[in-house]
Design a protein around this motif. Structure first.
Motif, PDB file in Angstrom:
ATOM      1  N   LEU A 252       0.835  -1.206   0.000  1.00  0.00           N
ATOM      2  CA  LEU A 252       0.000   0.000   0.000  1.00  0.00           C
ATOM      3  C   LEU A 252       0.867   1.252   0.000  1.00  0.00           C
ATOM      4  CD1 LEU A 252      -2.744  -1.107   2.561  1.00  0.00           C
ATOM      5  CD2 LEU A 252      -3.069  -0.728   0.108  1.00  0.00           C
ATOM      6  N   LEU A 253       1.986   1.198   0.715  1.00  0.00           N
ATOM      7  CA  LEU A 253       2.908   2.329   0.706  1.00  0.00           C
ATOM      8  C   LEU A 253       3.450   2.558  -0.705  1.00  0.00           C
ATOM      9  CD1 LEU A 253       4.646   4.484   2.101  1.00  0.00           C
ATOM     10  CD2 LEU A 253       6.294   2.677   2.636  1.00  0.00           C
ATOM     11  N   ASP A 254       3.852   1.493  -1.371  1.00  0.00           N
ATOM     12  CA  ASP A 254       4.349   1.628  -2.744  1.00  0.00           C
ATOM     13  C   ASP A 254       3.282   2.189  -3.674  1.00  0.00           C
ATOM     14  OD1 ASP A 254       6.755   0.512  -1.963  1.00  0.00           O
ATOM     15  OD2 ASP A 254       6.215  -1.511  -2.600  1.00  0.00           O
ATOM     16  N   LEU A 255       2.072   1.731  -3.482  1.00  0.00           N
ATOM     17  CA  LEU A 255       0.980   2.122  -4.371  1.00  0.00           C
ATOM     18  C   LEU A 255       0.523   3.557  -4.122  1.00  0.00           C
ATOM     19  CD1 LEU A 255      -1.161   1.336  -6.493  1.00  0.00           C
ATOM     20  CD2 LEU A 255      -2.546   0.413  -4.616  1.00  0.00           C
ATOM     21  N   LEU A 256       0.367   3.919  -2.860  1.00  0.00           N
ATOM     22  CA  LEU A 256      -0.200   5.218  -2.504  1.00  0.00           C
ATOM     23  C   LEU A 256       0.860   6.289  -2.267  1.00  0.00           C
ATOM     24  CD1 LEU A 256      -2.895   3.862  -0.010  1.00  0.00           C
ATOM     25  CD2 LEU A 256      -3.256   4.549  -2.409  1.00  0.00           C
ATOM     26  N   ASP A 257       2.075   5.853  -1.944  1.00  0.00           N
ATOM     27  CA  ASP A 257       3.189   6.775  -1.708  1.00  0.00           C
ATOM     28  C   ASP A 257       2.805   7.863  -0.704  1.00  0.00           C
ATOM     29  OD1 ASP A 257       5.762   7.756  -1.972  1.00  0.00           O
ATOM     30  OD2 ASP A 257       5.252   9.077  -3.641  1.00  0.00           O
ATOM     31  N   ASP A 258       2.238   7.443   0.405  1.00  0.00           N
ATOM     32  CA  ASP A 258       1.798   8.396   1.412  1.00  0.00           C
ATOM     33  C   ASP A 258       2.369   8.024   2.783  1.00  0.00           C
ATOM     34  OD1 ASP A 258      -0.349   9.458   3.541  1.00  0.00           O
ATOM     35  OD2 ASP A 258      -0.466  10.679   1.733  1.00  0.00           O
ATOM     36  N   TYR A 259       2.924   9.016   3.455  1.00  0.00           N
ATOM     37  CA  TYR A 259       3.566   8.814   4.748  1.00  0.00           C
ATOM     38  C   TYR A 259       2.644   8.147   5.759  1.00  0.00           C
ATOM     39  CZ  TYR A 259       4.835  10.338   9.485  1.00  0.00           C
ATOM     40  OH  TYR A 259       5.074  10.385  10.838  1.00  0.00           O
ATOM     41  N   TRP A 260       1.325   8.390   5.668  1.00  0.00           N
ATOM     42  CA  TRP A 260       0.425   7.840   6.667  1.00  0.00           C
ATOM     43  C   TRP A 260       0.490   6.315   6.737  1.00  0.00           C
ATOM     44  CZ3 TRP A 260      -1.622   9.575  10.848  1.00  0.00           C
ATOM     45  CH2 TRP A 260      -2.563   8.778  11.517  1.00  0.00           C
ATOM     46  N   VAL A 261       0.802   5.677   5.625  1.00  0.00           N
ATOM     47  CA  VAL A 261       0.905   4.213   5.638  1.00  0.00           C
ATOM     48  C   VAL A 261       2.016   3.788   6.600  1.00  0.00           C
ATOM     49  CG1 VAL A 261       1.226   2.128   4.279  1.00  0.00           C
ATOM     50  CG2 VAL A 261       0.087   4.102   3.251  1.00  0.00           C
ATOM     51  N   THR A 262       3.129   4.522   6.615  1.00  0.00           N
ATOM     52  CA  THR A 262       4.211   4.184   7.542  1.00  0.00           C
ATOM     53  C   THR A 262       3.773   4.398   8.989  1.00  0.00           C
ATOM     54  OG1 THR A 262       5.267   6.384   7.594  1.00  0.00           O
ATOM     55  CG2 THR A 262       5.891   4.902   5.797  1.00  0.00           C
ATOM     56  N   CYS A 263       2.896   5.375   9.218  1.00  0.00           N
ATOM     57  CA  CYS A 263       2.369   5.595  10.572  1.00  0.00           C
ATOM     58  C   CYS A 263       1.592   4.368  11.043  1.00  0.00           C
ATOM     59  CB  CYS A 263       1.467   6.823  10.607  1.00  0.00           C
ATOM     60  SG  CYS A 263       2.308   8.388  10.326  1.00  0.00           S
ATOM     61  N   GLU A 264       0.771   3.821  10.159  1.00  0.00           N
ATOM     62  CA  GLU A 264      -0.018   2.650  10.530  1.00  0.00           C
ATOM     63  C   GLU A 264       0.881   1.439  10.775  1.00  0.00           C
ATOM     64  OE1 GLU A 264      -2.973   2.642  11.397  1.00  0.00           O
ATOM     65  OE2 GLU A 264      -4.034   4.289  10.400  1.00  0.00           O
ATOM     66  N   ILE A 265       1.966   1.338  10.029  1.00  0.00           N
ATOM     67  CA  ILE A 265       2.918   0.251  10.267  1.00  0.00           C
ATOM     68  C   ILE A 265       3.523   0.385  11.654  1.00  0.00           C
ATOM     69  CG2 ILE A 265       5.137  -0.712   9.549  1.00  0.00           C
ATOM     70  CD1 ILE A 265       4.372   0.030   6.642  1.00  0.00           C
ATOM     71  N   ARG A 266       3.895   1.589  12.000  1.00  0.00           N
ATOM     72  CA  ARG A 266       4.478   1.806  13.336  1.00  0.00           C
ATOM     73  C   ARG A 266       3.433   1.591  14.433  1.00  0.00           C
ATOM     74  NH1 ARG A 266       8.499   4.134  16.454  1.00  0.00           N
ATOM     75  NH2 ARG A 266       7.760   5.496  18.117  1.00  0.00           N
ATOM     76  N   PHE A 267       2.210   2.064  14.216  1.00  0.00           N
ATOM     77  CA  PHE A 267       1.157   1.839  15.208  1.00  0.00           C
ATOM     78  C   PHE A 267       0.989   0.348  15.473  1.00  0.00           C
ATOM     79  CE2 PHE A 267      -1.184   5.886  13.580  1.00  0.00           C
ATOM     80  CZ  PHE A 267      -0.283   6.682  14.279  1.00  0.00           C
ATOM     81  N   ALA A 268       1.020  -0.438  14.405  1.00  0.00           N
ATOM     82  CA  ALA A 268       0.842  -1.880  14.549  1.00  0.00           C
ATOM     83  C   ALA A 268       2.011  -2.501  15.306  1.00  0.00           C
ATOM     84  CB  ALA A 268       0.692  -2.529  13.172  1.00  0.00           C
ATOM     85  N   ASP A 269       3.203  -2.000  15.053  1.00  0.00           N
ATOM     86  CA  ASP A 269       4.380  -2.550  15.721  1.00  0.00           C
ATOM     87  C   ASP A 269       4.405  -2.192  17.203  1.00  0.00           C
ATOM     88  OD1 ASP A 269       7.188  -3.765  15.521  1.00  0.00           O
ATOM     89  OD2 ASP A 269       7.605  -1.806  16.410  1.00  0.00           O
ATOM     90  N   ARG A 270       4.017  -0.957  17.524  1.00  0.00           N
ATOM     91  CA  ARG A 270       4.121  -0.472  18.895  1.00  0.00           C
ATOM     92  C   ARG A 270       2.842  -0.680  19.684  1.00  0.00           C
ATOM     93  NH1 ARG A 270       8.862  -0.158  20.544  1.00  0.00           N
ATOM     94  NH2 ARG A 270       8.494   1.625  21.907  1.00  0.00           N
ATOM     95  N   GLY A 271       1.791  -1.141  19.034  1.00  0.00           N
ATOM     96  CA  GLY A 271       0.503  -1.310  19.693  1.00  0.00           C
ATOM     97  C   GLY A 271       0.392  -2.606  20.471  1.00  0.00           C
ATOM     98  N   GLY A 272      -0.797  -2.840  20.978  1.00  0.00           N
ATOM     99  CA  GLY A 272      -1.029  -3.989  21.833  1.00  0.00           C
ATOM    100  C   GLY A 272      -0.818  -5.324  21.172  1.00  0.00           C
ATOM    101  N   GLU A 273      -0.973  -5.396  19.850  1.00  0.00           N
ATOM    102  CA  GLU A 273      -0.776  -6.656  19.131  1.00  0.00           C
ATOM    103  C   GLU A 273       0.658  -6.816  18.629  1.00  0.00           C
ATOM    104  OE1 GLU A 273      -3.165  -8.942  18.976  1.00  0.00           O
ATOM    105  OE2 GLU A 273      -4.374  -7.570  20.193  1.00  0.00           O
ATOM    106  N   GLY A 274       1.484  -5.788  18.859  1.00  0.00           N
ATOM    107  CA  GLY A 274       2.860  -5.844  18.386  1.00  0.00           C
ATOM    108  C   GLY A 274       3.762  -6.605  19.335  1.00  0.00           C
TER     109      GLY A 274
END
Length: 252
Positions: free
Chosen positions: A66-88
């Motif tokens: 999705l990051l490659d396709l949309l080229d938008d920084y927000w996708v990286t935010c969601e990746i980090r949220f997932a890593d640092r969140g309760g399921e990470g």
């Protein structure tokens, strides 16, 4: 851009009624209102990590697609949220391989480098780990091999590495200085290490390193940086007037 990852992401969005047209993105629920890539990123990127049929590693790969396709920084935010969140945390090998691949690609990597800078490197809890994963752990191989893709990754990481703690990056900086191709991005990392709010450097060691770099005489702010480091200043914010005085002296 990784074609396979992009096509997977495009197909995943299409299954949810989101398709790209010549006028933007279209949601099947509101076909008369085109959406921007940013809107799609904000709406859908996080949902990559709630797709039950996919295992966590596949979810991470989908998010990078999705990051490659949309080229938008927000996708990286969601990746980090997932890593640092309760399921990470996310699987480290898949997470950092995703970053490394995009740092090595010829296409613009602004979203990735900005993500590293402000989300991973400015956070003391993640800076050392993230820096090691995207460059520090294999800097010897980068210097030894010297391929275009590895040098591209190294240059991009060094340029945005200002906030990384000095102890975590000093050896990587010293090793990178062996390659003239990395001298300019290494200088940019040192300059950012002085100016960034969270910048990290040791004046004496940084000054010695700076002396090893082959830089054009007209490199912006080179004289000023040498002056403040020689005076023992660690960060612009701690001595706000020192930089202005150094620049005036070097241009006067």
């Amino acid at each position: 851009m990784e074609t396979q990852a992009v096509e997977r992401a495009r197909r995943w969005l299409g299954e949810r009624g989101i398709v790209e047209t010549g006028h933007g993105w279209i949601d099947a629920e509101e076909p008369d209102r085109p959406r921007t890539a940013r809107e799609i990123a904000h709406t859908w990127a996080g949902q990559a990590f709630t797709d039950g049929p996919l295992d966590v590693a596949e979810q991470v790969r989908l998010a990078f697609g999705l990051l490659d396709l949309l080229d938008d920084y927000w996708v990286t935010c969601e990746i980090r949220f997932a890593d640092r969140g309760g399921e990470g945390p996310l699987p480290a090998d898949v997470l950092w391989d995703g970053y490394r691949r995009r740092l090595e690609a010829e296409r613009d990597a602004e979203a990735v480098t900005y993500s590293l800078w402000v989300d991973w490197f400015e956070d003391h809890d993640t800076a050392a780990t993230a820096f090691a994963a995207v460059l520090g752990d294999d800097i010897d191989d980068v210097v030894k091999e010297g391929s275009a893709d590895l040098l591209r990754r190294a240059g991009r990481v060094l340029t945005c590495s200002g906030p990384v703690p000095w102890a975590a990056k000093e050896r990587t900086y010293e090793t990178a200085a062996r390659l003239p191709q990395l001298h300019t991005p290494l200088y940019m990392g040192l300059l950012a290490g002085y100016h960034d709010v969270y910048g990290q450097l040791e004046p004496e060691a940084a000054l010695r390193l700076l002396a090893r770099l082959r830089l054009p005489a007209d490199t912006p702010y080179l004289a000023g940086l040498k002056t403040v480091l020689a005076a023992g200043h660690r960060n612009h914010g701690r001595s706000p007037h020192a930089w202005d005085e150094a620049v005036r002296a070097s241009t006067g």
